[in-house]
Design an enzyme around this catalytic site. Sequence first.
Site, PDB file in Angstrom:
ATOM      1  N   GLY A   1       6.973  12.349   8.888  1.00 15.30           N
ATOM      2  CA  GLY A   1       7.354  11.747   7.604  1.00 15.30           C
ATOM      3  C   GLY A   1       8.367  10.631   7.721  1.00 15.30           C
TER       4      GLY A   1
ATOM      5  N   ARG B   1       9.409  -0.909  -0.494  1.00 14.87           N
ATOM      6  CA  ARG B   1       8.299  -1.865  -0.570  1.00 14.87           C
ATOM      7  C   ARG B   1       7.943  -2.162  -2.022  1.00 14.87           C
ATOM      8  NH1 ARG B   1       3.228  -0.667   3.155  1.00 14.87           N
ATOM      9  NH2 ARG B   1       2.765   1.022   1.724  1.00 14.87           N
TER      10      ARG B   1
ATOM     11  N   ASP C   1      -8.038   2.370   3.840  1.00 12.57           N
ATOM     12  CA  ASP C   1      -6.795   2.752   3.153  1.00 12.57           C
ATOM     13  C   ASP C   1      -5.738   1.658   3.278  1.00 12.57           C
ATOM     14  OD1 ASP C   1      -7.190   3.931   5.884  1.00 12.57           O
ATOM     15  OD2 ASP C   1      -5.035   4.243   5.732  1.00 12.57           O
ATOM     16  N   ASN C   2      -5.991   0.659   4.108  1.00  8.86           N
ATOM     17  CA  ASN C   2      -5.059  -0.460   4.222  1.00  8.86           C
ATOM     18  C   ASN C   2      -5.660  -1.730   3.619  1.00  8.86           C
ATOM     19  OD1 ASN C   2      -3.187   1.164   5.506  1.00  8.86           O
ATOM     20  ND2 ASN C   2      -3.903   0.648   7.556  1.00  8.86           N
TER      21      ASN C   2
HETATM   22  P1  AMP Z   1      -1.054   3.825   8.542  1.00  8.53           P
HETATM   23  O1  AMP Z   1      -1.711   3.739   9.895  1.00  8.53           O
HETATM   24  O2  AMP Z   1       0.402   3.458   8.555  1.00  8.53           O
HETATM   25  O3  AMP Z   1      -1.801   3.107   7.490  1.00  8.53           O
HETATM   26  O4  AMP Z   1      -1.053   5.378   8.154  1.00  8.53           O
HETATM   27  C1  AMP Z   1      -2.221   6.154   8.080  1.00  8.53           C
HETATM   28  C2  AMP Z   1      -1.920   7.526   7.525  1.00  8.53           C
HETATM   29  O5  AMP Z   1      -1.019   8.240   8.387  1.00  8.53           O
HETATM   30  C3  AMP Z   1      -1.269   7.532   6.152  1.00  8.53           C
HETATM   31  O6  AMP Z   1      -1.773   8.653   5.463  1.00  8.53           O
HETATM   32  C4  AMP Z   1       0.203   7.712   6.480  1.00  8.53           C
HETATM   33  O7  AMP Z   1       0.919   8.266   5.420  1.00  8.53           O
HETATM   34  C5  AMP Z   1       0.135   8.653   7.656  1.00  8.53           C
HETATM   35  N1  AMP Z   1       1.322   8.562   8.552  1.00  8.53           N
HETATM   36  C6  AMP Z   1       1.620   7.589   9.436  1.00  8.53           C
HETATM   37  N2  AMP Z   1       2.774   7.858  10.072  1.00  8.53           N
HETATM   38  C7  AMP Z   1       3.214   9.051   9.600  1.00  8.53           C
HETATM   39  C8  AMP Z   1       4.351   9.894   9.859  1.00  8.53           C
HETATM   40  N3  AMP Z   1       5.270   9.566  10.787  1.00  8.53           N
HETATM   41  N4  AMP Z   1       4.462  11.038   9.166  1.00  8.53           N
HETATM   42  C9  AMP Z   1       3.553  11.402   8.246  1.00  8.53           C
HETATM   43  N5  AMP Z   1       2.456  10.666   7.955  1.00  8.53           N
HETATM   44  C10 AMP Z   1       2.285   9.510   8.621  1.00  8.53           C
HETATM   45 MG    MG Z   2      -1.580   2.681   5.584  1.00  8.44          MG
END
Ligand code: AMP
Ligand code: MG
Length: 486
Positions: free
Chosen positions: A128, A178, A254-255
């Site tokens: 998190g 953000r 999702d991005n």
């Molecule tokens: P992202 O690659 O940053 O777009 O993240 C993809 C998914 O992984 C999203 O659901 C984020 O909330 C989750 N996520 C990424 N890093 C963490 C973390 N350190 N703790 C919890 N969830 C994470």
């Molecule tokens: Mg993301």
Amino acid sequence: MSVAPVRPVVLDDRFARELPEMAVPWRAEQAPDPRLLVLDEELAAELGLDASWLRSADGVRFLVGAAVPDGAAPVAQAYAGHQFGGFVPRLGDGRALLLGELTDSAGHLRDLHLKGSGRTPFARGGDGLAAVGPMLREHLVSRAMHALGVPTTRSLAVVATGRAVRREEVLPGAVLARVASSHLRVGSVQYARATGDPDLLRRLADHAISRHHPAAAQAENPYLALFEAVVAAQAPLIARWMLVGFVHGVMNTDNTTLSGETIDYGPCAFLDAYDPAAVYSSIDHGGRYAYGNQPAVAEWNLARLAEALLPLLHEDEERAVELAVAALGGFRTRYGAAWAAGARAKLGLPASTGPQAGALAEEFLTLLQAPRADLTSSFRALADAARGDAGPLRRHVLDVDALDDWVGRWCALDPDPAAMDRTNPLYVPRNHLVEEALTAATDGDLAPFRQLLAVVSAPYDERPGLERYAAPAPPDFGAYRTFCGT
Ligand code: AMP
Ligand code: MG
């Protein structure tokens, strides 16, 4: 410094009220020792927030989610997503929170969101948290993108939490505040669709129309018009990325926003050597998100959006598919037009030049590819060539005869060098400079970061003494690698 009286921040909870199935009420984890590292004062003003209050102890508590304004209802948002092509029905904000929406000085609704604010029910195995380096990276690169005129989510502030974050090594933790015109993603629509609840899907689409594409509400088929509007927002966005040499690195659905803003500065990078196959992300082994693949990936992501919207497009599924396919066809046309218009501007040519400009730009890029010429410096050097000095440009290209021939044909069209200096940036967040600044910041020295931030905030204005910020990476910098989820 005098501290302004605490003025309550008014945060709406519209997303949470209209789409409760996609909003889990949640609070940030406590930050043991919050310290403000950087604040975008211009953005604060745009949002009607008092910068001196944000710098105060109360303001900093607000920026890490420790002090929640009365009436605000922070939530973790649910979304799904195709990650590297594989569908994950439940992703969501694993380490982020939507604090709420505020109305900016222009009257627009903007999301205020925290990243790195602790585990949520969507955290799966993650902690998190976020580290100082990657959050400052998002602040810096999103500021640069904004200054370059590329639609983007923004970063209001980065606050060090005083908590250690365990990665390959132990790092100082941080929270990023953000700001986005919303956090609605293609993955949000995929989530609603995957629940099988047609009412939720419709409410989400109505919410998106009202926030981003209100004209769609008046269309004969509002949901088809919504899809067309997202296509019309994404196509020029990706064209801007390509023109400026931005590699997103993790273009999962999702991005990919419905607003057409760039989101999630994880493993992103700016091209140095021009190479369509350039990949920086350490996990992108197949090159799915390589620089040159980005338009095709955006189109693929939009196809996933169309699939998720199908039940709203027409009651007859076959007809719905036909409508979706026809609308998706608009992506290539729009992308091509946006790229060609941008490329023409980079060559300093007027709109009246016609398709010749796009062809010339493609030829120029071909000349850059074999010698792995630096994209940013090569385009910037074009203005000198237009002023009659092709020397700097010749240093980037191996095939000088072909270059001279190209320059001759291009100069015959009378390019405007002053317009080019306002279009081709001199200073972008070069990978070696970003790494240098973040390494120092992680060790507690913010000076190189602040300097780089100031440099990339005015990307077109040449300033004496900043020569090293305009120069390509030194040869010993080597291959650049970036990381996700940091
Ligand atoms: P992202 O690659 O940053 O777009 O993240 C993809 C998914 O992984 C999203 O659901 C984020 O909330 C989750 N996520 C990424 N890093 C963490 C973390 N350190 N703790 C919890 N969830 C994470
Ligand atoms: Mg993301």
